[in-house]
Design a protein around this motif. Sequence first.
Motif, PDB file in Angstrom:
ATOM      1  N   TYR A  69      -7.405   0.120   3.120  1.00 52.07           N
ATOM      2  CA  TYR A  69      -6.259  -0.184   2.070  1.00 52.07           C
ATOM      3  C   TYR A  69      -5.888  -1.220   1.228  1.00 52.07           C
ATOM      4  O   TYR A  69      -5.592  -1.008  -0.089  1.00 52.07           O
ATOM      5  N   GLN A  70      -5.900  -2.055   1.934  1.00 48.15           N
ATOM      6  CA  GLN A  70      -5.530  -3.401   1.037  1.00 48.15           C
ATOM      7  C   GLN A  70      -6.309  -3.485  -0.372  1.00 48.15           C
ATOM      8  O   GLN A  70      -5.629  -3.720  -1.440  1.00 48.15           O
ATOM      9  N   LEU A  71      -7.650  -3.294  -0.262  1.00 43.94           N
ATOM     10  CA  LEU A  71      -8.388  -3.450  -1.752  1.00 43.94           C
ATOM     11  C   LEU A  71      -7.492  -2.892  -2.634  1.00 43.94           C
ATOM     12  O   LEU A  71      -7.858  -3.216  -3.215  1.00 43.94           O
ATOM     13  N   ILE A  72      -7.491  -1.357  -2.411  1.00 43.71           N
ATOM     14  CA  ILE A  72      -7.445  -0.845  -2.923  1.00 43.71           C
ATOM     15  C   ILE A  72      -5.897  -0.483  -3.364  1.00 43.71           C
ATOM     16  O   ILE A  72      -5.608  -1.117  -4.975  1.00 43.71           O
ATOM     17  N   TYR A  73      -4.771  -1.389  -2.533  1.00 37.87           N
ATOM     18  CA  TYR A  73      -3.730  -1.682  -2.823  1.00 37.87           C
ATOM     19  C   TYR A  73      -3.891  -2.657  -4.080  1.00 37.87           C
ATOM     20  O   TYR A  73      -3.347  -3.065  -5.178  1.00 37.87           O
ATOM     21  N   VAL A  74      -4.547  -3.727  -4.150  1.00 34.22           N
ATOM     22  CA  VAL A  74      -4.732  -4.567  -4.591  1.00 34.22           C
ATOM     23  C   VAL A  74      -4.812  -5.011  -6.171  1.00 34.22           C
ATOM     24  O   VAL A  74      -4.673  -4.619  -7.072  1.00 34.22           O
ATOM     25  N   LEU A  75      -6.292  -3.296  -6.094  1.00 36.41           N
ATOM     26  CA  LEU A  75      -7.272  -3.392  -7.345  1.00 36.41           C
ATOM     27  C   LEU A  75      -6.146  -2.593  -8.734  1.00 36.41           C
ATOM     28  O   LEU A  75      -6.412  -2.549  -9.444  1.00 36.41           O
ATOM     29  N   THR A  76      -6.014  -1.560  -8.118  1.00 35.18           N
ATOM     30  CA  THR A  76      -5.259  -0.305  -8.271  1.00 35.18           C
ATOM     31  C   THR A  76      -4.186  -0.206  -8.243  1.00 35.18           C
ATOM     32  O   THR A  76      -3.204   1.008  -8.801  1.00 35.18           O
ATOM     33  N   GLY A  77      -2.894  -1.083  -7.186  1.00 36.40           N
ATOM     34  CA  GLY A  77      -1.716  -0.147  -6.617  1.00 36.40           C
ATOM     35  C   GLY A  77      -1.390   0.447  -5.608  1.00 36.40           C
ATOM     36  O   GLY A  77      -2.239   1.195  -5.748  1.00 36.40           O
ATOM     37  N   PRO A  78       0.187   0.849  -5.769  1.00 36.56           N
ATOM     38  CA  PRO A  78      -0.075   2.392  -4.483  1.00 36.56           C
ATOM     39  C   PRO A  78       0.116   3.360  -5.022  1.00 36.56           C
ATOM     40  O   PRO A  78       0.815   4.381  -4.168  1.00 36.56           O
ATOM     41  N   ILE A  79       0.594   3.456  -6.568  1.00 38.52           N
ATOM     42  CA  ILE A  79       0.946   4.677  -6.941  1.00 38.52           C
ATOM     43  C   ILE A  79      -0.645   5.606  -7.814  1.00 38.52           C
ATOM     44  O   ILE A  79      -0.141   6.549  -8.708  1.00 38.52           O
ATOM     45  N   ASN A  80      -1.753   4.717  -7.507  1.00 37.77           N
ATOM     46  CA  ASN A  80      -2.395   5.586  -8.646  1.00 37.77           C
ATOM     47  C   ASN A  80      -3.406   6.253  -7.840  1.00 37.77           C
ATOM     48  O   ASN A  80      -4.007   6.159  -7.515  1.00 37.77           O
ATOM     49  N   PRO A  81      -2.621   8.102  -8.678  1.00 38.31           N
ATOM     50  CA  PRO A  81      -3.860   9.006  -7.312  1.00 38.31           C
ATOM     51  C   PRO A  81      -5.172   8.987  -7.291  1.00 38.31           C
ATOM     52  O   PRO A  81      -6.073   9.475  -6.499  1.00 38.31           O
ATOM     53  N   ALA A  82      -5.480   8.718  -8.328  1.00 40.01           N
ATOM     54  CA  ALA A  82      -7.206   8.719  -8.782  1.00 40.01           C
ATOM     55  C   ALA A  82      -7.979   7.549  -7.394  1.00 40.01           C
ATOM     56  O   ALA A  82      -8.958   8.030  -7.018  1.00 40.01           O
ATOM     57  N   PRO A 135     -18.806 -13.979   0.059  1.00 44.23           N
ATOM     58  CA  PRO A 135     -17.849 -12.436  -0.435  1.00 44.23           C
ATOM     59  C   PRO A 135     -17.014 -12.052   1.080  1.00 44.23           C
ATOM     60  O   PRO A 135     -15.554 -12.141   0.858  1.00 44.23           O
ATOM     61  N   THR A 136     -17.757 -12.116   1.885  1.00 46.53           N
ATOM     62  CA  THR A 136     -17.114 -11.945   3.435  1.00 46.53           C
ATOM     63  C   THR A 136     -15.896 -12.756   3.949  1.00 46.53           C
ATOM     64  O   THR A 136     -14.606 -12.120   4.024  1.00 46.53           O
ATOM     65  N   ILE A 137     -16.291 -14.040   3.258  1.00 45.66           N
ATOM     66  CA  ILE A 137     -15.238 -14.837   3.590  1.00 45.66           C
ATOM     67  C   ILE A 137     -13.441 -15.080   3.235  1.00 45.66           C
ATOM     68  O   ILE A 137     -12.767 -15.864   3.279  1.00 45.66           O
ATOM     69  N   LEU A 138     -14.017 -14.052   2.128  1.00 43.27           N
ATOM     70  CA  LEU A 138     -12.541 -14.269   0.417  1.00 43.27           C
ATOM     71  C   LEU A 138     -11.719 -13.439   1.339  1.00 43.27           C
ATOM     72  O   LEU A 138     -12.753 -11.883   1.373  1.00 43.27           O
ATOM     73  N   GLY A 139     -10.350 -14.102   0.896  1.00 42.45           N
ATOM     74  CA  GLY A 139      -9.714 -12.887   1.346  1.00 42.45           C
ATOM     75  C   GLY A 139      -9.263 -11.521   0.873  1.00 42.45           C
ATOM     76  O   GLY A 139     -10.236 -11.590  -0.731  1.00 42.45           O
ATOM     77  N   VAL A 140      -8.793 -10.655   0.371  1.00 42.12           N
ATOM     78  CA  VAL A 140      -7.904  -9.044  -0.079  1.00 42.12           C
ATOM     79  C   VAL A 140      -7.807  -9.621  -1.250  1.00 42.12           C
ATOM     80  O   VAL A 140      -8.265  -9.531  -2.317  1.00 42.12           O
TER      81      VAL A 140
END
Length: 304
Positions: A235-248, A119-124
Amino acid sequence: MSQQNSFIFGRRSTAQLTFLAGIGLVVVFSLVPAVGILVISFTDIRSLPFLPTHWVGLENYRTFFSSAQIAYNVHALKNTFVFAITVTVIQNTLALLIAVLLNQRLRGRNFARAVVFMPTILGVTVIGLIFTLIFNPSGGPAASVWKSFGSSSAFFGDPHLAMALVIAVSVWSGIGVAVVIYLAGLQSIPSELYEVAGIDGASSRQRLRFVTLPLLAPAVTANTLLSIIGALQSYQLIYVLTGPINPATQVLSLAIFTQGFGGAQGGAVQSQGYAAAISMVQFVIVMIVSVATYAYLRRKETAL
């Protein structure tokens, strides 16, 4: 042995030149941008062209701590600490257990090590795509399993589940490096110490507690610092998975990104100056946490 051969690089002048080149790279690519961000945080610079830039002093910092922004920023800061602490604890605990297991003479352990590190070699983006498909609420494998229990979920869109899923994905994506560091530490421990402990009647748990952990303390310190600093800035993984506006899953680093590059939240107008101010606040927080964690772990190393 001559003095010339006592240097790794062969000559003192070569070593000094290499050292100065390294310092130069640090100054150009770390110190100069950091000073630039500090200066920008005192301005109202925006990404729109032809807008004049003004020196606003501490106004961006006042905005960060203002009544209009404090609730949003405190929420982001709380999520940041929950994410960082949880990822650090779970990732290091699992990595240590996996490293101890893979350090044994097991059949196929090299293949297992490769799988853990993969998993380390995979990109975000690749990781985000994989888990977005897995947890697709419309027909992903996780939705099918959920449905078999007579339930359904929005997964990354569920405010009660999104942070837990992001933490799990983050641990999975970063555990490979931690395992490698722990394996390196384990392999540096002389096998004679385990033999002596076995002769004295020590159980496997006692050998782990009184032999492995004390000698593995520097690796624990390194992994803990890498994990907590990386998680506080992530923040990159959070941005990709949930988007920039998810309060959670809103964290401080994501607030910096949205302020600087679009999707500003919390009632503030998009501003690179304000984003720079948030990044300086984050820098102070990361520095305090890092120094405190390092001091605590070094004391624990001495105690062990």
